[in-house]
Design a protein around this motif. Structure first.
Motif, PDB file in Angstrom:
ATOM      1  N   HIS A  28      99.480  60.801  56.488  1.00  0.00           N
ATOM      2  CA  HIS A  28      98.273  59.984  56.361  1.00  0.00           C
ATOM      3  C   HIS A  28      98.132  59.178  57.643  1.00  0.00           C
ATOM      4  O   HIS A  28      98.972  58.336  57.945  1.00  0.00           O
ATOM      5  CB  HIS A  28      98.400  59.063  55.142  1.00  0.00           C
ATOM      6  CG  HIS A  28      97.187  58.225  54.890  1.00  0.00           C
ATOM      7  ND1 HIS A  28      97.137  57.267  53.898  1.00  0.00           N
ATOM      8  CD2 HIS A  28      95.969  58.185  55.499  1.00  0.00           C
ATOM      9  CE1 HIS A  28      95.953  56.683  53.902  1.00  0.00           C
ATOM     10  NE2 HIS A  28      95.225  57.219  54.869  1.00  0.00           N
ATOM     11  N   TRP A  49      91.636  66.039  55.245  1.00  0.00           N
ATOM     12  CA  TRP A  49      90.624  65.380  54.412  1.00  0.00           C
ATOM     13  C   TRP A  49      90.283  64.045  55.062  1.00  0.00           C
ATOM     14  O   TRP A  49      91.148  63.191  55.229  1.00  0.00           O
ATOM     15  CB  TRP A  49      91.165  65.180  53.005  1.00  0.00           C
ATOM     16  CG  TRP A  49      90.199  64.569  52.026  1.00  0.00           C
ATOM     17  CD1 TRP A  49      88.833  64.587  52.076  1.00  0.00           C
ATOM     18  CD2 TRP A  49      90.537  63.848  50.835  1.00  0.00           C
ATOM     19  NE1 TRP A  49      88.297  63.938  50.994  1.00  0.00           N
ATOM     20  CE2 TRP A  49      89.314  63.472  50.209  1.00  0.00           C
ATOM     21  CE3 TRP A  49      91.737  63.499  50.223  1.00  0.00           C
ATOM     22  CZ2 TRP A  49      89.282  62.753  49.013  1.00  0.00           C
ATOM     23  CZ3 TRP A  49      91.698  62.786  49.031  1.00  0.00           C
ATOM     24  CH2 TRP A  49      90.478  62.422  48.436  1.00  0.00           C
ATOM     25  N   LEU A  51      88.918  60.504  55.035  1.00  0.00           N
ATOM     26  CA  LEU A  51      88.639  59.430  54.077  1.00  0.00           C
ATOM     27  C   LEU A  51      87.700  58.379  54.651  1.00  0.00           C
ATOM     28  O   LEU A  51      87.028  57.661  53.911  1.00  0.00           O
ATOM     29  CB  LEU A  51      89.948  58.765  53.648  1.00  0.00           C
ATOM     30  CG  LEU A  51      90.992  59.672  52.992  1.00  0.00           C
ATOM     31  CD1 LEU A  51      92.256  58.884  52.698  1.00  0.00           C
ATOM     32  CD2 LEU A  51      90.444  60.290  51.724  1.00  0.00           C
ATOM     33  N   MET A  93      94.011  62.299  55.504  1.00  0.00           N
ATOM     34  CA  MET A  93      95.206  62.854  54.877  1.00  0.00           C
ATOM     35  C   MET A  93      95.253  64.323  55.273  1.00  0.00           C
ATOM     36  O   MET A  93      94.215  64.988  55.290  1.00  0.00           O
ATOM     37  CB  MET A  93      95.147  62.706  53.354  1.00  0.00           C
ATOM     38  CG  MET A  93      95.398  61.294  52.870  1.00  0.00           C
ATOM     39  SD  MET A  93      95.372  61.178  51.064  1.00  0.00           S
ATOM     40  CE  MET A  93      96.263  59.642  50.821  1.00  0.00           C
ATOM     41  N   PHE A 121      84.653  62.190  47.568  1.00  0.00           N
ATOM     42  CA  PHE A 121      85.811  61.338  47.299  1.00  0.00           C
ATOM     43  C   PHE A 121      86.273  61.547  45.867  1.00  0.00           C
ATOM     44  O   PHE A 121      85.463  61.753  44.965  1.00  0.00           O
ATOM     45  CB  PHE A 121      85.456  59.871  47.530  1.00  0.00           C
ATOM     46  CG  PHE A 121      85.046  59.583  48.947  1.00  0.00           C
ATOM     47  CD1 PHE A 121      85.994  59.381  49.929  1.00  0.00           C
ATOM     48  CD2 PHE A 121      83.708  59.542  49.295  1.00  0.00           C
ATOM     49  CE1 PHE A 121      85.617  59.133  51.239  1.00  0.00           C
ATOM     50  CE2 PHE A 121      83.316  59.293  50.594  1.00  0.00           C
ATOM     51  CZ  PHE A 121      84.279  59.094  51.571  1.00  0.00           C
ATOM     52  N   GLN A 123      89.565  60.035  43.321  1.00  0.00           N
ATOM     53  CA  GLN A 123      90.794  59.256  43.177  1.00  0.00           C
ATOM     54  C   GLN A 123      91.960  60.123  42.732  1.00  0.00           C
ATOM     55  O   GLN A 123      93.097  59.926  43.169  1.00  0.00           O
ATOM     56  CB  GLN A 123      90.572  58.119  42.178  1.00  0.00           C
ATOM     57  CG  GLN A 123      89.654  57.018  42.696  1.00  0.00           C
ATOM     58  CD  GLN A 123      89.526  55.868  41.720  1.00  0.00           C
ATOM     59  OE1 GLN A 123      89.821  56.000  40.541  1.00  0.00           O
ATOM     60  NE2 GLN A 123      89.077  54.725  42.220  1.00  0.00           N
ATOM     61  N   GLN A 126      93.314  61.968  45.731  1.00  0.00           N
ATOM     62  CA  GLN A 126      94.062  61.076  46.615  1.00  0.00           C
ATOM     63  C   GLN A 126      95.444  60.781  46.034  1.00  0.00           C
ATOM     64  O   GLN A 126      96.440  60.750  46.761  1.00  0.00           O
ATOM     65  CB  GLN A 126      93.288  59.776  46.833  1.00  0.00           C
ATOM     66  CG  GLN A 126      93.925  58.874  47.893  1.00  0.00           C
ATOM     67  CD  GLN A 126      92.990  57.777  48.364  1.00  0.00           C
ATOM     68  OE1 GLN A 126      91.796  57.791  48.062  1.00  0.00           O
ATOM     69  NE2 GLN A 126      93.520  56.827  49.108  1.00  0.00           N
ATOM     70  N   PHE A 129      97.644  63.775  46.676  1.00  0.00           N
ATOM     71  CA  PHE A 129      98.126  63.770  48.058  1.00  0.00           C
ATOM     72  C   PHE A 129      99.327  62.837  48.194  1.00  0.00           C
ATOM     73  O   PHE A 129     100.351  63.190  48.796  1.00  0.00           O
ATOM     74  CB  PHE A 129      97.010  63.314  49.002  1.00  0.00           C
ATOM     75  CG  PHE A 129      96.357  64.426  49.775  1.00  0.00           C
ATOM     76  CD1 PHE A 129      96.984  64.996  50.870  1.00  0.00           C
ATOM     77  CD2 PHE A 129      95.106  64.894  49.420  1.00  0.00           C
ATOM     78  CE1 PHE A 129      96.380  66.008  51.595  1.00  0.00           C
ATOM     79  CE2 PHE A 129      94.487  65.908  50.130  1.00  0.00           C
ATOM     80  CZ  PHE A 129      95.125  66.469  51.223  1.00  0.00           C
ATOM     81  N   GLU A 130      99.189  61.634  47.650  1.00  0.00           N
ATOM     82  CA  GLU A 130     100.256  60.637  47.785  1.00  0.00           C
ATOM     83  C   GLU A 130     101.529  61.081  47.072  1.00  0.00           C
ATOM     84  O   GLU A 130     102.642  60.917  47.599  1.00  0.00           O
ATOM     85  CB  GLU A 130      99.760  59.294  47.241  1.00  0.00           C
ATOM     86  CG  GLU A 130      98.660  58.678  48.100  1.00  0.00           C
ATOM     87  CD  GLU A 130      97.968  57.505  47.427  1.00  0.00           C
ATOM     88  OE1 GLU A 130      98.256  57.261  46.230  1.00  0.00           O
ATOM     89  OE2 GLU A 130      97.141  56.837  48.084  1.00  0.00           O
TER      90      GLU A 130
END
Length: 289
Positions: A28, A49, A51, A93, A121, A123, A126, A129-130
């Motif tokens: 990131h 991606w 953001l 990311m 977008f 959530q 995301q 990804f994390e």
């Protein structure tokens, strides 16, 4: 029967599963205006991606300027370059990956555009990804005591992440397709209204013509024309009536009937409310003798 011969080779199975999808590296980056990369021959797949901020990406044949909500994708065995905008550095990311089924996933993603496509977008994405970053860096608590399962775990997580991206791209593309069709329906609707100014037209009929609910149709119509459907029709009828009053000698009652009003008194009241004077006064004021 030799039961031992039927026992699966778990080490071989583990190895084969781990080779389906593999995370090579990911991360990131945020607010790095000097972030640039160029590869003459890439060795793996890459997905970025965006953001926030802006950047660019280019493959062998195309260049794309990207901003928040878009993705960049690149395939192995070809050249590519990408980088952040200096004035509006991007927040991204990214994941480098490979594996036996990586090509199928990337092909499904790139059908919506390459090197860039609009994703939007999400959530959930995301968070995926994390979680994948944590797992790929060995920070995940799950299976921490079984190292050989780590590649299988990250491969499964990567598959879920790529599947989510494909789902979002399909949804976005479907919505844009619907909006495009609605735009075409509105264009056809304008023609339909002008062809039928002499006959009674209802709101339900117009909505049916566009295959939309009355509520959705009315909202969409106001977006395009700046007024309600029925007010637009009245305006168009009165505009045509004004032309007939000054360019023909037809009786006012006949002019009213020509634009869809059999009641001459009602037509005269509506004309005055819309144009600002009665049909008779308008004819006298604007007819050139």
């Amino acid at each position: 029967m030799d039961n031992h011969a039927m026992t699966p080779d778990t080490s071989q199975l583990t190895s084969e599963l781990a080779q389906l999808l593999q995370v090579h590296s990911m991360g990131h980056f945020s607010q790095q205006p000097d972030h640039r990369a160029a590869r003459k021959v890439a060795s793996d797949y890459l997905l970025i991606w965006v953001l926030g901020g802006k950047g660019f990406g280019k493959n062998k044949t195309q260049r794309a300027d990207v901003s928040a909500g878009q993705i960049l994708t690149f395939t192995p065995n070809s050249s590519h370059a990408y980088g952040s905008d200096l004035e509006h550095p991007w927040d991204i990311m990214w994941v480098h990956f490979g594996g036996k089924i990586a090509r199928q996933y990337m092909a499904a993603i790139q059908q919506f555009g390459k090197p860039a496509a609009f994703l939007g977008f999400d959530q959930q994405l995301q968070a995926q990804f994390e979680d994948l970053m944590a797992a790929s860096m060995g920070l995940a608590q799950i299976h921490q005591d079984i190292p050989e399962n780590q590649d299988i775990l990250t491969g499964q997580m990567l598959g879920a992440l790529l599947g989510r991206i494909i789902h979002l791209l399909e949804s976005t593309n479907r919505q844009r397709h619907l909006e495009h069709n609605e735009q075409l329906n509105i264009t056809e609707l304008r023609k339909h209204i002008h062809r039928n100014l002499t006959t009674p037209i209802t709101l339900d009929e117009l909505a049916d013509f566009c295959h939309l609910s009355v509520t959705h149709f009315s909202r969409l119509f106001r977006q395009h024309f700046g007024t309600s459907p029925m007010h637009y029709i009245i305006q168009q009828r009165m505009t045509r009536a004004a032309t007939l009053l000054t360019q023909t000698t037809s009786a006012i009652k006949l002019v009213g009937e020509t634009v869809g009003y059999e009641d001459a008194y009602y037509f005269s009241r509506l004309f005055k409310r819309t144009i600002g004077m009665t049909p008779r006064d308008y004819r006298q004021a604007y007819t050139h003798h």
